[in-house]
Design a protein around this motif. Structure first.
Motif, short mmCIF file in Angstrom:
data_model
loop_
_atom_site.label_atom_id
_atom_site.label_comp_id
_atom_site.label_asym_id
_atom_site.label_seq_id
_atom_site.Cartn_x
_atom_site.Cartn_y
_atom_site.Cartn_z
N ILE A 4 0.83 -1.22 0.00
CA ILE A 4 0.00 0.00 0.00
C ILE A 4 0.86 1.27 0.00
N ASP A 5 2.10 1.15 -0.47
CA ASP A 5 3.00 2.31 -0.51
C ASP A 5 2.43 3.45 -1.37
N LEU A 6 1.61 3.11 -2.37
CA LEU A 6 1.06 4.12 -3.27
C LEU A 6 -0.32 4.62 -2.83
N CYS A 7 -0.75 4.23 -1.63
CA CYS A 7 -2.05 4.67 -1.11
C CYS A 7 -1.85 5.89 -0.21
N PRO A 8 -2.21 7.09 -0.69
CA PRO A 8 -2.10 8.26 0.18
C PRO A 8 -3.14 8.19 1.29
N ARG A 9 -2.76 8.59 2.50
CA ARG A 9 -3.72 8.70 3.60
C ARG A 9 -4.25 10.13 3.65
N THR A 10 -5.50 10.26 4.00
CA THR A 10 -6.15 11.56 3.96
C THR A 10 -7.18 11.68 5.08
N ASP A 11 -7.48 12.92 5.46
CA ASP A 11 -8.51 13.15 6.46
C ASP A 11 -9.91 13.20 5.83
N ARG A 12 -10.00 13.15 4.51
CA ARG A 12 -11.32 13.09 3.88
C ARG A 12 -12.00 11.77 4.25
N LEU A 13 -13.31 11.74 4.21
CA LEU A 13 -14.05 10.58 4.68
C LEU A 13 -14.11 9.46 3.64
N THR A 14 -14.33 8.24 4.11
CA THR A 14 -14.47 7.08 3.25
C THR A 14 -15.83 7.11 2.55
N THR A 15 -15.85 6.72 1.28
CA THR A 15 -17.11 6.58 0.55
C THR A 15 -17.98 5.50 1.18
N LEU A 16 -19.27 5.79 1.32
CA LEU A 16 -20.24 4.82 1.83
C LEU A 16 -21.25 4.50 0.74
N ALA A 17 -21.58 3.23 0.60
CA ALA A 17 -22.64 2.79 -0.32
C ALA A 17 -23.74 2.17 0.53
N LEU A 18 -24.84 2.88 0.65
CA LEU A 18 -25.96 2.41 1.47
C LEU A 18 -26.84 1.51 0.61
N VAL A 19 -27.00 0.27 1.04
CA VAL A 19 -27.75 -0.72 0.29
C VAL A 19 -29.13 -0.90 0.92
N THR A 20 -30.17 -0.70 0.13
CA THR A 20 -31.53 -0.99 0.57
C THR A 20 -32.15 -1.98 -0.41
N LEU A 21 -33.20 -2.63 0.04
CA LEU A 21 -33.85 -3.64 -0.79
C LEU A 21 -35.23 -3.18 -1.23
N ASP A 22 -35.48 -3.28 -2.51
CA ASP A 22 -36.78 -2.93 -3.09
C ASP A 22 -37.31 -4.18 -3.78
N GLN A 23 -38.27 -4.85 -3.11
CA GLN A 23 -38.81 -6.12 -3.59
C GLN A 23 -37.70 -7.12 -3.88
N GLY A 24 -36.74 -7.15 -2.97
CA GLY A 24 -35.64 -8.10 -3.05
C GLY A 24 -34.46 -7.65 -3.87
N GLU A 25 -34.61 -6.56 -4.61
CA GLU A 25 -33.52 -6.05 -5.44
C GLU A 25 -32.71 -5.02 -4.67
N ALA A 26 -31.40 -5.09 -4.78
CA ALA A 26 -30.53 -4.14 -4.09
C ALA A 26 -30.56 -2.79 -4.79
N VAL A 27 -30.75 -1.73 -4.01
CA VAL A 27 -30.72 -0.36 -4.50
C VAL A 27 -29.64 0.37 -3.72
N TYR A 28 -28.78 1.09 -4.42
CA TYR A 28 -27.62 1.74 -3.80
C TYR A 28 -27.78 3.25 -3.74
N SER A 29 -27.37 3.81 -2.61
CA SER A 29 -27.24 5.26 -2.47
C SER A 29 -25.80 5.54 -2.05
N PHE A 30 -25.11 6.39 -2.80
CA PHE A 30 -23.70 6.63 -2.53
C PHE A 30 -23.50 7.96 -1.80
N TYR A 31 -22.71 7.90 -0.74
CA TYR A 31 -22.28 9.08 -0.01
C TYR A 31 -20.82 9.30 -0.37
N ASP A 32 -20.63 10.14 -1.40
CA ASP A 32 -19.34 10.17 -2.08
C ASP A 32 -18.78 11.56 -2.31
#
Length: 304
Positions: A67-95
């Motif tokens: 991970i030598d090429l991975c810069p560390r940052t104080d910015r937040l990690t991306t979140l993908a919120l998964v909800t189910l709509d009639q059994g199908e996954a629906v994603y909302s991104f906090y990006d």
């Protein structure tokens, strides 16, 4: 050493009325899978100093990822919120403004000499500045290093389809191997069937276009006759991370056969491609047999 460049994020998966955080991201999953298969692999993507960033680091470290090429940052990690709509996954991104999203072309370093191939793709190709950063990485290195691209197209994430198509039209001719699912091909060429669409992509310049279709197996379109490998039969828990693990198996096989190089790929045989598709299918079968993106370790692979 294979360099994987692209998104890592936290999937917030519904569980008993709440959400369970799981490390994920298409390129991240391929990175972890390669490490678990015993390959020398490095990762390039910003990792937050928040608690979710630490959650992402743990599997990378466990799998021996550089991970030598991975810069560390104080910015937040991306979140993908998964909800189910009639059994199908629906994603909302906090990006917006997240650690990965804000990777810029100026952040792309000169690659060290021990990097011998590049794997890139995923939703990291879509928004800017990170999409432009991955494009810069490929542009700067494709003449000397083989590039494997998996766009892993997610239409719900694409806000500007013409701009994304234009980016793919610039990147794909610079790649040696492009992997596309049947759904990806249908998005790119809705009026063509999958094999015809794959041939269209092949005409853009890659040496090999891999067409995957889950239980339908995989096909490799190249200068010779189409190579096909069946999916491995198994009891399926879920398909999360299956395609990402397939990518890792293909890359590991090509590297072990000594054909993961610019000149070597020019002389690759159908038998060598078949072996790569087969290892990809074997690795993916282990992943789908258990919950979540949990790729196999080398000792869990057939014959070990």
């Amino acid at each position: 050493m294979i360099l994987c460049a692209g998104e890592s994020l936290i999937d917030m998966v519904p569980e008993n009325g709440t959400f369970r955080p799981l490390a994920g991201g298409a390129v991240y999953n391929t990175t972890v899978a390669l490490g678990r298969l015993g390959e020398d692999v490095a990762y390039l993507w910003p990792i937050s100093r928040d608690s979710f960033g630490e959650m992402l680091l743990a599997p990378l470290n466990e799998a021996g990822i550089n991970i030598d090429l991975c810069p560390r940052t104080d910015r937040l990690t991306t979140l993908a919120l998964v909800t189910l709509d009639q059994g199908e996954a629906v994603y909302s991104f906090y990006d917006e403004g997240s650690a990965g999203r804000m990777l810029s072309p100026d952040d792309i370093p000169a690659l060290p000499d021990h990097i011998t191939a590049i794997f890139a793709g995923g939703i990291s190709l879509v928004p800017d500045p990170c999409g432009a950063a991955i494009e810069r990485l490929i542009e700067q290195n494709h003449t000397k290093l083989p590039v494997f691209l998996d766009p892993n197209i997610r239409p719900f994430f694409i806000q500007d389809a013409p701009a994304f198509r234009a980016r793919l039209n610039r990147i794909i001719p610079q790649c040696d191997i492009v992997k596309l699912s049947s759904d990806d091909l249908a998005w790119l060429y809705p009026d063509l069937d999958a094999p015809e669409a794959a041939q269209k992509v092949l005409q853009m310049g890659p040496r090999i276009v891999l067409q995957t279709g889950g239980s339908a197996g995989s096909h490799a379109h190249w200068a010779g006759e189409t190579v096909t490998a069946p999916a491995i039969r198994t009891t399926v828990a879920d398909t999360i991370g299956a395609g990402d693990t397939f990518n890792a198996g293909v890359l590991a096989s090509l590297r072990r056969q000594g054909v993961l190089g610019k000149e070597a790929l020019a002389g690759i045989s159908g038998e060598q491609i078949k072996a790569a598709l087969t290892l990809g299918a074997q690795a993916a079968a282990v992943t789908v047999s258990r919950a979540g993106a949990n790729p196999p370790w080398q000792h869990e692979m057939p014959g070990n």
